[in-house]
Write a protein that holds these residues in place. Structure first.
Motif, PDB file in Angstrom:
ATOM      1  N   VAL A   1      30.683  47.296  41.254  1.00 33.27           N
ATOM      2  CA  VAL A   1      30.965  45.872  41.418  1.00 33.27           C
ATOM      3  C   VAL A   1      30.876  45.562  42.904  1.00 33.27           C
ATOM      4  O   VAL A   1      31.446  46.275  43.730  1.00 33.27           O
ATOM      5  CB  VAL A   1      32.363  45.486  40.897  1.00 33.27           C
ATOM      6  N   GLN A   2      30.148  44.501  43.237  1.00 33.54           N
ATOM      7  CA  GLN A   2      30.005  44.080  44.620  1.00 33.54           C
ATOM      8  C   GLN A   2      30.607  42.687  44.784  1.00 33.54           C
ATOM      9  O   GLN A   2      30.397  41.815  43.941  1.00 33.54           O
ATOM     10  CB  GLN A   2      28.531  44.050  45.029  1.00 33.54           C
ATOM     11  N   VAL A   3      31.318  42.490  45.868  1.00 28.60           N
ATOM     12  CA  VAL A   3      31.906  41.193  46.185  1.00 28.60           C
ATOM     13  C   VAL A   3      31.281  40.690  47.480  1.00 28.60           C
ATOM     14  O   VAL A   3      31.425  41.319  48.534  1.00 28.60           O
ATOM     15  CB  VAL A   3      33.434  41.276  46.345  1.00 28.60           C
ATOM     16  N   ILE A   4      30.566  39.580  47.386  1.00 23.05           N
ATOM     17  CA  ILE A   4      30.033  38.916  48.575  1.00 23.05           C
ATOM     18  C   ILE A   4      31.017  37.818  48.941  1.00 23.05           C
ATOM     19  O   ILE A   4      31.275  36.912  48.148  1.00 23.05           O
ATOM     20  CB  ILE A   4      28.647  38.313  48.317  1.00 23.05           C
ATOM     21  N   LYS A   5      31.564  37.874  50.134  1.00 25.05           N
ATOM     22  CA  LYS A   5      32.589  36.923  50.555  1.00 25.05           C
ATOM     23  C   LYS A   5      31.947  35.794  51.359  1.00 25.05           C
ATOM     24  O   LYS A   5      31.196  36.033  52.292  1.00 25.05           O
ATOM     25  CB  LYS A   5      33.654  37.630  51.393  1.00 25.05           C
ATOM     26  N   GLY A   6      32.273  34.571  50.977  1.00 32.39           N
ATOM     27  CA  GLY A   6      31.767  33.417  51.690  1.00 32.39           C
ATOM     28  C   GLY A   6      30.589  32.771  50.993  1.00 32.39           C
ATOM     29  O   GLY A   6      29.981  33.343  50.087  1.00 32.39           O
ATOM     30  N   PRO A   7      30.242  31.532  51.388  1.00 33.89           N
ATOM     31  CA  PRO A   7      29.179  30.773  50.731  1.00 33.89           C
ATOM     32  C   PRO A   7      27.821  31.458  50.821  1.00 33.89           C
ATOM     33  O   PRO A   7      27.457  32.013  51.852  1.00 33.89           O
ATOM     34  CB  PRO A   7      29.166  29.452  51.518  1.00 33.89           C
ATOM     35  N   ILE A   8      27.042  31.390  49.731  1.00 32.66           N
ATOM     36  CA  ILE A   8      25.712  32.004  49.714  1.00 32.66           C
ATOM     37  C   ILE A   8      24.807  31.277  48.715  1.00 32.66           C
ATOM     38  O   ILE A   8      24.034  31.881  47.976  1.00 32.66           O
ATOM     39  CB  ILE A   8      25.808  33.522  49.439  1.00 32.66           C
ATOM     40  N   SER A   9      24.886  29.950  48.700  1.00 29.51           N
ATOM     41  CA  SER A   9      24.018  29.163  47.829  1.00 29.51           C
ATOM     42  C   SER A   9      22.557  29.266  48.220  1.00 29.51           C
ATOM     43  O   SER A   9      21.676  28.982  47.407  1.00 29.51           O
ATOM     44  CB  SER A   9      24.447  27.691  47.848  1.00 29.51           C
ATOM     45  N   SER A  10      22.259  29.639  49.453  1.00 32.32           N
ATOM     46  CA  SER A  10      20.866  29.735  49.886  1.00 32.32           C
ATOM     47  C   SER A  10      20.080  30.720  49.033  1.00 32.32           C
ATOM     48  O   SER A  10      18.858  30.607  48.922  1.00 32.32           O
ATOM     49  CB  SER A  10      20.793  30.148  51.358  1.00 32.32           C
ATOM     50  N   LEU A  11      20.759  31.683  48.418  1.00 34.29           N
ATOM     51  CA  LEU A  11      20.088  32.641  47.536  1.00 34.29           C
ATOM     52  C   LEU A  11      20.424  32.423  46.069  1.00 34.29           C
ATOM     53  O   LEU A  11      19.584  32.660  45.199  1.00 34.29           O
ATOM     54  CB  LEU A  11      20.463  34.076  47.918  1.00 34.29           C
ATOM     55  N   TYR A  12      21.652  31.968  45.780  1.00 34.89           N
ATOM     56  CA  TYR A  12      22.116  31.940  44.392  1.00 34.89           C
ATOM     57  C   TYR A  12      22.337  30.541  43.822  1.00 34.89           C
ATOM     58  O   TYR A  12      22.614  30.411  42.628  1.00 34.89           O
ATOM     59  CB  TYR A  12      23.403  32.751  44.264  1.00 34.89           C
ATOM     60  N   GLY A  13      22.260  29.501  44.639  1.00 31.45           N
ATOM     61  CA  GLY A  13      22.398  28.155  44.109  1.00 31.45           C
ATOM     62  C   GLY A  13      23.830  27.743  43.869  1.00 31.45           C
ATOM     63  O   GLY A  13      24.758  28.175  44.555  1.00 31.45           O
ATOM     64  N   SER A  14      24.034  26.890  42.860  1.00 29.46           N
ATOM     65  CA  SER A  14      25.334  26.279  42.606  1.00 29.46           C
ATOM     66  C   SER A  14      26.405  27.306  42.287  1.00 29.46           C
ATOM     67  O   SER A  14      26.158  28.303  41.610  1.00 29.46           O
ATOM     68  CB  SER A  14      25.221  25.295  41.434  1.00 29.46           C
ATOM     69  N   GLY A  15      27.617  27.035  42.790  1.00 30.51           N
ATOM     70  CA  GLY A  15      28.770  27.847  42.426  1.00 30.51           C
ATOM     71  C   GLY A  15      29.191  28.859  43.453  1.00 30.51           C
ATOM     72  O   GLY A  15      30.323  29.332  43.426  1.00 30.51           O
ATOM     73  N   ALA A  16      28.308  29.199  44.389  1.00 29.33           N
ATOM     74  CA  ALA A  16      28.612  30.281  45.326  1.00 29.33           C
ATOM     75  C   ALA A  16      29.230  29.750  46.617  1.00 29.33           C
ATOM     76  O   ALA A  16      28.868  30.177  47.708  1.00 29.33           O
ATOM     77  CB  ALA A  16      27.353  31.077  45.627  1.00 29.33           C
ATOM     78  N   ILE A  17      30.196  28.816  46.515  1.00 25.45           N
ATOM     79  CA  ILE A  17      30.802  28.281  47.735  1.00 25.45           C
ATOM     80  C   ILE A  17      31.926  29.172  48.252  1.00 25.45           C
ATOM     81  O   ILE A  17      32.329  29.054  49.405  1.00 25.45           O
ATOM     82  CB  ILE A  17      31.307  26.848  47.526  1.00 25.45           C
ATOM     83  N   GLY A  18      32.444  30.050  47.400  1.00 27.13           N
ATOM     84  CA  GLY A  18      33.488  30.969  47.833  1.00 27.13           C
ATOM     85  C   GLY A  18      33.007  32.402  47.891  1.00 27.13           C
ATOM     86  O   GLY A  18      33.604  33.246  48.549  1.00 27.13           O
ATOM     87  N   GLY A  19      31.920  32.689  47.186  1.00 26.45           N
ATOM     88  CA  GLY A  19      31.398  34.046  47.145  1.00 26.45           C
ATOM     89  C   GLY A  19      30.777  34.356  45.801  1.00 26.45           C
ATOM     90  O   GLY A  19      30.664  33.489  44.929  1.00 26.45           O
ATOM     91  N   VAL A  20      30.387  35.611  45.636  1.00 27.08           N
ATOM     92  CA  VAL A  20      29.733  36.063  44.414  1.00 27.08           C
ATOM     93  C   VAL A  20      30.334  37.405  44.005  1.00 27.08           C
ATOM     94  O   VAL A  20      30.566  38.274  44.854  1.00 27.08           O
ATOM     95  CB  VAL A  20      28.210  36.220  44.611  1.00 27.08           C
ATOM     96  N   VAL A  21      30.581  37.560  42.717  1.00 26.09           N
ATOM     97  CA  VAL A  21      30.977  38.857  42.154  1.00 26.09           C
ATOM     98  C   VAL A  21      29.789  39.377  41.357  1.00 26.09           C
ATOM     99  O   VAL A  21      29.401  38.789  40.351  1.00 26.09           O
ATOM    100  CB  VAL A  21      32.218  38.728  41.255  1.00 26.09           C
ATOM    101  N   ILE A  22      29.189  40.461  41.834  1.00 24.24           N
ATOM    102  CA  ILE A  22      28.004  41.045  41.207  1.00 24.24           C
ATOM    103  C   ILE A  22      28.427  42.284  40.431  1.00 24.24           C
ATOM    104  O   ILE A  22      28.977  43.240  41.010  1.00 24.24           O
ATOM    105  CB  ILE A  22      26.944  41.419  42.262  1.00 24.24           C
ATOM    106  N   GLN A  23      28.180  42.275  39.140  1.00 21.94           N
ATOM    107  CA  GLN A  23      28.507  43.412  38.283  1.00 21.94           C
ATOM    108  C   GLN A  23      27.209  44.070  37.819  1.00 21.94           C
ATOM    109  O   GLN A  23      26.358  43.415  37.214  1.00 21.94           O
ATOM    110  CB  GLN A  23      29.313  42.938  37.074  1.00 21.94           C
ATOM    111  N   ASN A  24      27.072  45.345  38.113  1.00 22.43           N
ATOM    112  CA  ASN A  24      25.902  46.112  37.692  1.00 22.43           C
ATOM    113  C   ASN A  24      26.325  47.118  36.629  1.00 22.43           C
ATOM    114  O   ASN A  24      27.193  47.964  36.872  1.00 22.43           O
ATOM    115  CB  ASN A  24      25.284  46.842  38.890  1.00 22.43           C
ATOM    116  N   THR A  25      25.733  47.008  35.449  1.00 19.27           N
ATOM    117  CA  THR A  25      26.070  47.943  34.372  1.00 19.27           C
ATOM    118  C   THR A  25      25.317  49.250  34.554  1.00 19.27           C
ATOM    119  O   THR A  25      24.346  49.339  35.309  1.00 19.27           O
ATOM    120  CB  THR A  25      25.745  47.322  33.005  1.00 19.27           C
TER     121      THR A  25
END
Length: 683
Positions: free
Chosen positions: A130-154
């Motif tokens: 599990v990866q946690v990107i902290k902070g806004p990153i809409s430039s790559l992921y679009g709507s919703g990423a104003i606080g960060g992204v939780v990336i889950q890799n199975t």
């Protein structure tokens, strides 16, 4: 498509193709291996300038978490949200949570975030990391990423099979607090041109207890998860992939709030089904201008709830159909990454038996989003690197009989990294991001809550009112980070230090404005004038507030020498409403985490302890504060390397001293001490 159909399709494809594809694989050269496509973060090399936490399989085994959110609770400025029921838990990053945090699974966004209902469905036993990107990153992921992204890799075939051939894994685990049993199995195959995996897990959870021995009613559930993956390298330039995922959870959580004995009448029966289908294609010829990755996906999440008081069934369902197309190009020192994303969400929501006095989501509402982005990386000198990106999104929400919401957003991003010395790196970056309002925020109506009831008239309620004119939330963030790596300080040792300071300002922050009349005569006038109490206790409406400001810092240090490693981290976030200077809700308490681990090589064992110290949270908008708390975990891993190769045993004592505590902003207490034991065998 239900889970039985998914399982049948996956099994049929794999059983039919595996013999012939394995035979084809032997015709290729040994060095032609299937390469998993890198994430957007890795492609754009932003791991150098962003704050990222990674919980890998080693750490997952040490924690043995009951949920994805629990796996992340030790990271600085990351905390649990959603109470103590594992199936309801989500993630708070630097004071933002819910739909302000984007969730990504195996490269695809997950859009289900629906009021008080759960949104994280994966069993942690099927996670690779599990990866946690902290902070806004809409430039790559679009709507919703104003606080960060939780990336889950199975998990993939490579997590099961070391090299080529057929392999498998079986795992069983037990936790005494809640009488939790977890059983996991996986079988996989790797060859030169194909890999496939079939995996599944079943988790059965009973009633847990908090630190003072009180029962936590509503924690019981049965969770079933299935996973199937197939990747085929047709030749050196063409790769194809198919991924199927399914989860089913039957539980009895509270609607909201308390899980104690006094609130057992608020428990509901809830069945959650979540499924995903991903088809991918990668074209990577011997050309530095082309590395094309395309994928289409379909996600469906359905929650069916039956109140224990017999008030009928509620249906909350979202279907997401989407695609993404990205390309990497190498132009000397310049690297260019471009992409196009699109998805449509369809909401299906019904309230049982046509009941009155309930919130009424917009059944049949749709949201359509299309975004395009470009990102460049450039090595200015041997020690200075630049990255910059720009994304444009257009989105439309519509519901029958209500006004459409059409908006667009531009999300720029820029970063610079400087390798000042072999042991020191600095980075500075600026990001803008956005979150489009959800259909429930735009169009929700019906009853929010009932204040009291009058004989002959009925309930006096507070009513939701739609607001189709909501603007998207917009974030502007700046972050400075330093990375310092030292070797041979006092022995053959290593010391790594990371520090970051950030400020994130969110404009047009979407907040639920609840108005209740303070003048009883106005309330009674409404009742007498309408002959009903519906809406006479005020209104609830999603509105844009002026600006929220979140700022803070985090530091982390890891020291290693011989068989000993030690770590220490601290995270602090402050949040205020800039319109009136009041404290923002949901900002986590300041938190220290300390870890100590020692490897006993002579008996193939690692032992360690991890302690969490959370300060009091008294920076609140109301009167309720949250006490400080301390928890200590112990863990040990035994992995014999000789006669019992493939066996791995993990033992964890979570909350070893039975601390009775609440995480800030949660109404309920967390589970007390639990002994967790798991054993797995990989063959």
């Amino acid at each position: 498509m239900n889970h039985k159909q998914l399982s049948l399709i996956a099994s049929s494809v794999l059983l039919a193709l595996s013999p012939s594809l394995h035979a084809q694989g032997t015709e290729h050269q040994a060095d032609e291996k299937i390469v998993v496509t890198a994430s957007r973060l890795e492609v754009t090399q932003q791991e150098k300038t962003r704050s990222i936490d990674v919980v890998d399989q080693k750490k997952l085994a040490e924690i043995q978490p009951n949920s994805v959110a629990e796996a992340l609770k030790f990271e600085p400025n990351v905390s649990l949200a959603g109470g103590n029921v594992p199936g309801n838990q989500s993630v708070n990053i630097r004071g933002l949570q819910g739909n302000k945090i984007l969730q990504v699974i195996d490269g695809n966004r997950q859009n289900f975030d629906y009021d008080h209902r759960p949104s994280y469905f994966l069993d942690p036993s099927l996670l690779s990391d599990v990866q946690v990107i902290k902070g806004p990153i809409s430039s790559l992921y679009g709507s919703g990423a104003i606080g960060g992204v939780v990336i889950q890799n199975t998990i993939n075939a490579a997590d099961i099979v070391d090299g080529k051939g057929l392999g498998g894994r079986i795992k069983t685990g037990y936790q005494d607090n809640g009488d939790v049993w977890t059983n996991t199995a996986a079988i996989a195959n790797q060859s030169d041109n194909i890999d496939w995996l079939l995996a599944g897990s079943v988790r059965d959870t009973g009633v847990m207890e908090q630190g003072n021995g009180y029962k936590l009613y509503g924690t019981e559930s049965t969770d079933t998860t299935g996973l199937a993956k197939l990747n085929w390298r047709a030749n050196s330039a063409n790769r194809f992939g198919l991924s199927l995922r399914y989860s089913d959870r039957d539980g009895h959580p509270p609607v909201v709030g308390s899980t104690d004995q006094a609130a057992t009448d608020t428990l509901i029966d809830r069945n959650t089904e979540d499924q995903s289908v991903i088809l991918s294609y990668n074209f990577n010829p011997a050309n530095e201008l082309v590395n094309l990755d395309t994928r289409i996906y379909y996600n469906q999440t359905e929650i069916l709830e039956t109140a224990t008081t017999g008030n009928g069934k509620d249906l909350s369902k979202i279907k997401t159909t989407g695609f993404s197309i990205t390309n990497e190009s190498e132009l000397g020192a310049l690297q260019v990454y471009t992409g196009l994303d699109g998805y449509q969400d369809k909401l299906n929501a019904k309230r049982g038996n046509g009941e009155q006095g309930r919130p009424t989501p917009p059944d049949g509402a749709e949201t359509t989003t299309l975004g395009a982005f470009a990102y460049v990386n450039y090595a200015l000198t041997d020690t200075i690197g630049l990255d910059a990106g720009l994304r444009y999104d257009t989105f439309k929400a519509e519901a029958k009989g209500l006004k459409d919401n059409n908006e667009s957003a531009v999300s720029p991003s820029a970063g610079i990294s400087w390798q000042a010395a072999s042991w020191m790196q600095w980075s500075l970056r600026y990001d803008e991001a956005f979150r489009a309002p959800t259909t429930t925020e735009l169009y929700m109506d019906g009853t929010h809550f009932t204040m009291f009831s009058i004989p002959g008239i009925g309930p006096v309620t507070n009513a939701f009112t739609p607001n189709p004119d909501l603007k998207p939330e917009k974030a502007q963030s700046i972050e400075l980070k330093g990375q310092f790596d030292f070797e041979n300080l006092i022995a053959k040792d290593k010391l790594s230090l990371t520090a970051a300071v950030f400020r994130n300002e969110v404009e047009d922050f979407i907040n639920l404005d609840v108005f209740v009349p303070t003048d009883s005569s106005a309330m009674m006038g409404c009742i007498m004038g309408s002959g009903s109490g519906i809406g006479c206790a005020g209104t609830s409406r999603s509105v844009n507030v002026d600006r929220a400001e979140l700022e803070g810092y985090e530091v982390a240090a890891v020291y290693r020498v011989a068989s000993l490693s030690a770590g220490l981290s601290y995270g602090q976030t402050r949040g205020k409403d800039k319109s009136d200077g009041s404290w923002l809700d949901n900002v986590p308490a300041d938190k220290w985490v300390a870890q100590l681990e020692y490897a006993l090589w002579q008996i193939d064992t690692n032992v360690g302890t991890r302690a969490l110290f959370a300060n009091e949270q008294d920076r609140v908008s109301g009167n309720e504060t949250y006490d400080s708390y301390n928890t200590v975990d112990f863990y040990a891993t035994w992995e014999p390397l000789s006669n019992l190769d493939g066996l791995k045993v993990d033992f964890t004592v979570a909350n070893a001293f039975d601390e009775n505590y609440r995480v800030a902003w949660n109404e309920v207490y967390q589970p007390g001490r639990s002994f967790r034991l798991s054993a797995q065998y990989t063959f």
